[in-house]
Motif scaffolding. Structure first.
Motif, PDB file in Angstrom:
ATOM      1  N   ARG A  54      29.730  39.551  25.342  1.00 13.47           N
ATOM      2  CA  ARG A  54      29.731  40.839  25.918  1.00 13.47           C
ATOM      3  C   ARG A  54      30.348  41.004  27.295  1.00 13.47           C
ATOM      4  O   ARG A  54      30.592  39.853  27.925  1.00 13.47           O
ATOM      5  CB  ARG A  54      28.469  41.766  26.318  1.00 13.47           C
ATOM      6  N   LEU A  55      31.601  41.902  27.394  1.00 15.52           N
ATOM      7  CA  LEU A  55      32.068  41.873  28.517  1.00 15.52           C
ATOM      8  C   LEU A  55      31.440  42.248  29.791  1.00 15.52           C
ATOM      9  O   LEU A  55      30.244  43.067  29.725  1.00 15.52           O
ATOM     10  CB  LEU A  55      33.292  43.097  28.391  1.00 15.52           C
ATOM     11  N   GLU A  56      31.825  41.842  30.977  1.00 21.00           N
ATOM     12  CA  GLU A  56      31.243  42.214  32.286  1.00 21.00           C
ATOM     13  C   GLU A  56      32.458  43.015  33.045  1.00 21.00           C
ATOM     14  O   GLU A  56      33.487  42.798  32.845  1.00 21.00           O
ATOM     15  CB  GLU A  56      30.680  41.290  33.097  1.00 21.00           C
ATOM     16  N   LYS A  57      31.969  43.810  34.042  1.00 23.82           N
ATOM     17  CA  LYS A  57      33.078  44.642  34.571  1.00 23.82           C
ATOM     18  C   LYS A  57      34.162  43.850  35.280  1.00 23.82           C
ATOM     19  O   LYS A  57      35.400  44.272  35.197  1.00 23.82           O
ATOM     20  CB  LYS A  57      32.379  45.549  35.891  1.00 23.82           C
ATOM     21  N   SER A  58      33.771  42.499  35.580  1.00 25.01           N
ATOM     22  CA  SER A  58      34.960  41.628  36.221  1.00 25.01           C
ATOM     23  C   SER A  58      35.902  41.424  35.118  1.00 25.01           C
ATOM     24  O   SER A  58      37.155  41.040  35.391  1.00 25.01           O
ATOM     25  CB  SER A  58      34.366  40.357  36.732  1.00 25.01           C
ATOM     26  N   ASP A  59      35.558  41.438  33.690  1.00 26.53           N
ATOM     27  CA  ASP A  59      36.510  40.987  32.801  1.00 26.53           C
ATOM     28  C   ASP A  59      37.552  42.223  32.495  1.00 26.53           C
ATOM     29  O   ASP A  59      38.948  41.891  32.179  1.00 26.53           O
ATOM     30  CB  ASP A  59      35.898  40.819  31.540  1.00 26.53           C
ATOM     31  N   VAL A  60      36.938  43.336  32.618  1.00 24.68           N
ATOM     32  CA  VAL A  60      37.828  44.607  32.453  1.00 24.68           C
ATOM     33  C   VAL A  60      38.716  44.860  33.588  1.00 24.68           C
ATOM     34  O   VAL A  60      39.745  45.357  33.435  1.00 24.68           O
ATOM     35  CB  VAL A  60      36.962  45.816  32.131  1.00 24.68           C
ATOM     36  N   ALA A  61      38.190  44.545  34.808  1.00 29.96           N
ATOM     37  CA  ALA A  61      38.922  44.724  36.176  1.00 29.96           C
ATOM     38  C   ALA A  61      40.298  43.683  36.009  1.00 29.96           C
ATOM     39  O   ALA A  61      41.419  44.205  36.703  1.00 29.96           O
ATOM     40  CB  ALA A  61      38.102  44.469  37.243  1.00 29.96           C
ATOM     41  N   LYS A  62      40.384  42.919  35.376  1.00 28.10           N
ATOM     42  CA  LYS A  62      41.505  42.020  35.222  1.00 28.10           C
ATOM     43  C   LYS A  62      42.810  42.790  34.618  1.00 28.10           C
ATOM     44  O   LYS A  62      44.107  42.469  34.933  1.00 28.10           O
ATOM     45  CB  LYS A  62      41.412  40.801  34.258  1.00 28.10           C
ATOM     46  N   PHE A  63      42.555  43.921  33.880  1.00 25.51           N
ATOM     47  CA  PHE A  63      43.778  44.516  33.403  1.00 25.51           C
ATOM     48  C   PHE A  63      43.952  45.862  34.464  1.00 25.51           C
ATOM     49  O   PHE A  63      44.991  46.608  34.264  1.00 25.51           O
ATOM     50  CB  PHE A  63      43.176  45.317  32.014  1.00 25.51           C
ATOM     51  N   PHE A  64      43.180  45.828  35.551  1.00 23.77           N
ATOM     52  CA  PHE A  64      43.698  46.704  36.448  1.00 23.77           C
ATOM     53  C   PHE A  64      43.795  46.296  38.101  1.00 23.77           C
ATOM     54  O   PHE A  64      43.095  46.559  38.987  1.00 23.77           O
ATOM     55  CB  PHE A  64      42.580  47.766  36.380  1.00 23.77           C
ATOM     56  N   PRO A  65      44.695  45.125  37.853  1.00 22.69           N
ATOM     57  CA  PRO A  65      44.956  44.776  39.354  1.00 22.69           C
ATOM     58  C   PRO A  65      45.409  45.517  40.149  1.00 22.69           C
ATOM     59  O   PRO A  65      46.071  46.515  39.834  1.00 22.69           O
ATOM     60  CB  PRO A  65      45.855  43.333  39.063  1.00 22.69           C
ATOM     61  N   GLU A  66      45.485  45.084  41.765  1.00 25.85           N
ATOM     62  CA  GLU A  66      46.360  46.016  42.642  1.00 25.85           C
ATOM     63  C   GLU A  66      47.765  46.099  42.355  1.00 25.85           C
ATOM     64  O   GLU A  66      48.231  45.115  42.207  1.00 25.85           O
ATOM     65  CB  GLU A  66      45.896  45.536  44.240  1.00 25.85           C
ATOM     66  N   ARG A  67      48.406  47.275  42.536  1.00 29.34           N
ATOM     67  CA  ARG A  67      49.624  47.352  42.011  1.00 29.34           C
ATOM     68  C   ARG A  67      50.670  47.040  43.357  1.00 29.34           C
ATOM     69  O   ARG A  67      50.231  47.621  44.254  1.00 29.34           O
ATOM     70  CB  ARG A  67      50.034  48.743  41.626  1.00 29.34           C
ATOM     71  N   LYS A  68      51.741  46.531  43.180  1.00 25.29           N
ATOM     72  CA  LYS A  68      52.630  46.246  44.099  1.00 25.29           C
ATOM     73  C   LYS A  68      53.323  47.700  44.410  1.00 25.29           C
ATOM     74  O   LYS A  68      53.124  48.592  43.590  1.00 25.29           O
ATOM     75  CB  LYS A  68      53.698  45.194  43.670  1.00 25.29           C
ATOM     76  N   HIS A  69      53.990  47.734  45.556  1.00 21.64           N
ATOM     77  CA  HIS A  69      54.422  49.100  45.804  1.00 21.64           C
ATOM     78  C   HIS A  69      55.934  49.279  45.184  1.00 21.64           C
ATOM     79  O   HIS A  69      56.632  50.026  44.767  1.00 21.64           O
ATOM     80  CB  HIS A  69      54.636  49.211  47.435  1.00 21.64           C
ATOM     81  N   ASN A  70      56.580  47.914  45.331  1.00 19.70           N
ATOM     82  CA  ASN A  70      57.991  47.743  44.604  1.00 19.70           C
ATOM     83  C   ASN A  70      58.400  47.745  43.245  1.00 19.70           C
ATOM     84  O   ASN A  70      58.504  46.934  42.669  1.00 19.70           O
ATOM     85  CB  ASN A  70      58.761  46.591  45.323  1.00 19.70           C
ATOM     86  N   VAL A  71      57.780  48.802  42.682  1.00 15.42           N
ATOM     87  CA  VAL A  71      57.719  48.973  41.055  1.00 15.42           C
ATOM     88  C   VAL A  71      58.210  50.198  40.772  1.00 15.42           C
ATOM     89  O   VAL A  71      58.311  51.215  41.510  1.00 15.42           O
ATOM     90  CB  VAL A  71      56.188  48.729  40.626  1.00 15.42           C
ATOM     91  N   ASN A  72      58.244  50.541  39.240  1.00 17.47           N
ATOM     92  CA  ASN A  72      58.549  51.792  38.901  1.00 17.47           C
ATOM     93  C   ASN A  72      57.935  51.908  37.581  1.00 17.47           C
ATOM     94  O   ASN A  72      57.369  50.846  36.750  1.00 17.47           O
ATOM     95  CB  ASN A  72      60.234  52.030  38.660  1.00 17.47           C
TER      96      ASN A  72
END
Length: 337
Positions: A54-72
């Protein structure tokens, strides 16, 4: 092992699981009969690798890392939805235009619908780029040029509300044989495979995800529903044979690639509504547009989908929540990670 009530059974307020959870705690009637479940470690060791996770929240959080500013927007993938028909113009709309793919961070969202519903769809959500597919006035037909355009995207979700026709099947066959991204097959895409032949799954260039509910999977694997609900190995064996990832949707969703198995236990009875599965397809498509970890991406989408449903139920109740309500709780679910 199955969670099915076999005659008289205690409907408990509290269940203590010794050392490890059991399949029956979560499958079928298990949740309704176990009540709150507490896991108690008594010092036993797991003796083999034949178990589900079973997944835990920390497993799912890996798909939502803090985004860099220099992106498009081009850094976060492109999603496409191919579906809808004159009869079911809303299904594809839920997957994309109701923003579920955008809500999990895809950079672009494209919607491909039959010409007969294009006018009623275009402009409803300005963020979505809508294109038409040739049709027979009811369902879309094989349209190589449009499919080639759709295949420029990183992930495609196919079949929501498309109807079950030979032309839909021909379109799906073309995608399987030519597309190299992540292909999610849902609803009438699955029903078309069941009617016209699932063997085309073996001749594919893309990574494939199937998202059937139990009745759809029954048609696909040609076994009755009770047999499927009593034996989770049927989904595992199918995934292994056809080299696909399956998310077998139920009150606990079984996700498997034929080797690994994850049980998703988030969710709520409020999600038993038309359109909910379409939202999940959009979530999976959005995540897989920016990740090639298909198995964990699908599992994380299922977790997040269930979590959003739980939040929606708390804000309303188990009766009133609609599929669109679930979409608008996705940001809250991500925040909770």
């Amino acid at each position: 092992n199955t969670g099915k009530v076999m005659g008289a059974a205690v409907k408990a307020d509290l269940t203590i699981a010794i050392q490890e959870y059991k399949l029956g705690h979560f499958l079928n009637d298990g949740k309704d009969y176990c009540g709150k479940i507490i896991l108690k470690d008594i010092g036993l060791s797991v003796w083999d690798n034949d178990f589900a996770l079973r997944l835990e929240k920390s497993d799912v959080a890996k798909f939502f890392p803090e985004r860099k500013h220099n992106v498009n927007k081009g850094d976060f993938g492109k999603s496409a939805i191919i579906g809808g028909s004159k009869k079911y113009s809303g299904s594809s709309l839920l997957s994309m235009n109701a923003l579920s793919a955008y809500k999990v961070g895809t950079g672009y969202s494209f919607l491909f619908v039959p010409e007969c519903v294009f006018g009623s769809v275009v402009g409803l959500y300005p963020e979505t780029i809508v294109s038409s597919i040739k049709d027979d006035s009811n369902n879309f037909i094989f349209d190589k040029e449009t499919l080639d355009n759709a295949m420029k995207n990183d992930a495609i979700a196919f079949g929501m509300g498309s109807g079950v026709t030979e032309e839909v099947y021909k379109s799906l066959k073309y995608l399987l044989e030519n597309y190299t991204g992540n292909l999610i097959i849902d609803a009438d895409g699955i029903n078309s495979l069941a009617k016209f032949g699932k063997e085309i799954l073996k001749n594919k260039k893309c990574k494939v995800v199937l998202t059937p509910h139990v009745k759809e999977f029954s048609r696909l694997c040609e076994k009755d529903v009770p047999t499927i609900t009593e034996n989770s190995n049927i989904a595992i064996d199918f995934a292994r044979e056809f080299k696909v990832v399956i998310a077998l949707k139920s009150n606990t969703t079984i996700i498997t690639d034929g080797e690994k198995v994850i049980l998703n236990t988030t969710g709520s009875p409020c999600m038993a509504k038309a359109g909910s599965g379409d939202v999940l397809s959009g979530l999976i498509c959005g995540i897989l547009s920016r990740s090639d970890d298909v198995f964990m991406g699908v599992s994380s989408a299922c977790y997040l989908f269930g979590l959003a449903g739980e939040i929606a139920e708390k804000e309303q109740n188990s009766y009133s929540v609609t599929a669109s309500d679930i979409i608008y709780c996705i940001p809250k679910a991500i925040n909770s990670l």
